[in-house]
Design an enzyme around this catalytic site. Structure first.
Site, PDB file in Angstrom:
ATOM      1  N   ALA A  20      -0.250  13.131  -0.664  1.00  0.00           N
ATOM      2  CA  ALA A  20      -1.916  13.495  -1.664  1.00  0.00           C
ATOM      3  C   ALA A  20      -2.320  13.478  -2.215  1.00  0.00           C
ATOM      4  O   ALA A  20      -3.282  13.733  -2.365  1.00  0.00           O
ATOM      5  CB  ALA A  20      -1.408  15.689  -1.621  1.00  0.00           C
ATOM      6  N   ASP A  83      -0.461  -1.033  -2.011  1.00  0.00           N
ATOM      7  CA  ASP A  83       1.165  -1.192  -1.883  1.00  0.00           C
ATOM      8  C   ASP A  83       0.572  -1.022  -3.746  1.00  0.00           C
ATOM      9  O   ASP A  83      -0.002  -2.594  -4.388  1.00  0.00           O
ATOM     10  CB  ASP A  83       1.792  -2.679  -1.254  1.00  0.00           C
ATOM     11  CG  ASP A  83       3.138  -2.386  -1.742  1.00  0.00           C
ATOM     12  OD1 ASP A  83       3.618  -1.178  -1.968  1.00  0.00           O
ATOM     13  OD2 ASP A  83       4.104  -3.044  -2.667  1.00  0.00           O
ATOM     14  N   ARG A 195      -5.154   1.628  -9.233  1.00  0.00           N
ATOM     15  CA  ARG A 195      -5.736   2.233  -7.712  1.00  0.00           C
ATOM     16  C   ARG A 195      -7.269   2.551  -7.736  1.00  0.00           C
ATOM     17  O   ARG A 195      -7.827   1.469  -7.395  1.00  0.00           O
ATOM     18  CB  ARG A 195      -4.443   3.736  -7.699  1.00  0.00           C
ATOM     19  CG  ARG A 195      -4.874   3.592  -6.320  1.00  0.00           C
ATOM     20  CD  ARG A 195      -3.851   5.091  -5.718  1.00  0.00           C
ATOM     21  NE  ARG A 195      -2.345   4.190  -5.425  1.00  0.00           N
ATOM     22  CZ  ARG A 195      -1.695   4.907  -6.747  1.00  0.00           C
ATOM     23  NH1 ARG A 195      -1.911   5.470  -7.461  1.00  0.00           N
ATOM     24  NH2 ARG A 195      -0.342   4.423  -6.510  1.00  0.00           N
TER      25      ARG A 195
END
Length: 211
Positions: A20, A83, A195
């Site tokens: 989430a 990943d 990220r």
């Protein structure tokens, strides 16, 4: 022919992850980068019947592509997968692609952090350099693909700091920061994280494909 997986009405992008926090991160980044794309049009694979994917690639990029390809094929949507992991210089780049299961139990953040602290207990500060690495993959239903990589450099702390983030964030001190990754606000972390960098690069491809 296998029937397409049932996805929420209005969805245009699927994140091949049940995480989430990762979903909220991608929603923030894509909503800012893609004109007209609302956060609720970016959905996670939680609750959607996707095929199990064996992450048997030996690189972050390879595993991200495996997950994105499976999600795009099953849903007919633009699919994003990532990943990511922690690479520590003194450990030869480990835990790397094994970051989520470094302790032997997949996704057990506390056990992973405990093991890492024990392994690095005698390592002096000057040799505790590390980096977070993320490979983000985008796969379209027509087979178009893109993979982007982002990194965040820093050092490993000797104890946990902060309650935010997830994974190894409480142990990671980003370069130029006095706070751990777990002490940053979501927006601050997005701006410098591995990220965030990879997702922003992928967002440019999403914007192009969605017109």
């Amino acid at each position: 022919m296998t029937a397409p997986a049932q996805v929420p009405a209005g969805a245009r992008v699927i994140l091949a992850s049940h995480n989430a926090k990762k979903l909220r991160e991608l929603q923030r980044i894509l909503a800012a980068a893609v004109p007209g794309l609302e956060p609720e049009q970016v959905v996670s694979s939680a609750g959607i019947a996707l095929p199990d994917v064996v992450e048997d690639a030996v690189t972050f990029e390879g595993n991200a592509l495996l997950k994105a390809r499976a999600a795009a094929a099953a849903t007919g949507l633009l699919a994003v997968a990532d990943d990511s992991g922690l690479a520590i210089d003194v450990l030869g780049g480990s835990p790397g692609i094994f970051s989520a299961r470094w302790s032997g139990r997949h996704g057990d953040d506390e056990a992973n952090n405990d093991l890492l602290l024990a392994q690095l207990g005698d390592v002096p500060d000057v040799h505790r350099a590390a980096r977070f690495v993320c490979a983000a993959a985008l796969v379209a239903p027509d087979g178009a693909e893109a993979v982007e990589r982002g990194e965040m450099t820093g050092t490993l702390l000797r104890e946990r700091r902060g309650e935010g983030g997830f994974g190894y964030d409480p142990l990671f001190l980003p370069e130029g920061e006095t706070r751990s990754a777990a002490q940053l606000t979501p927006e601050e972390k997005d701006a410098i994280s591995h990220r965030g960098k990879a997702f922003r690069a992928v967002a440019a491809h999403v914007a192009r494909l969605l017109g």
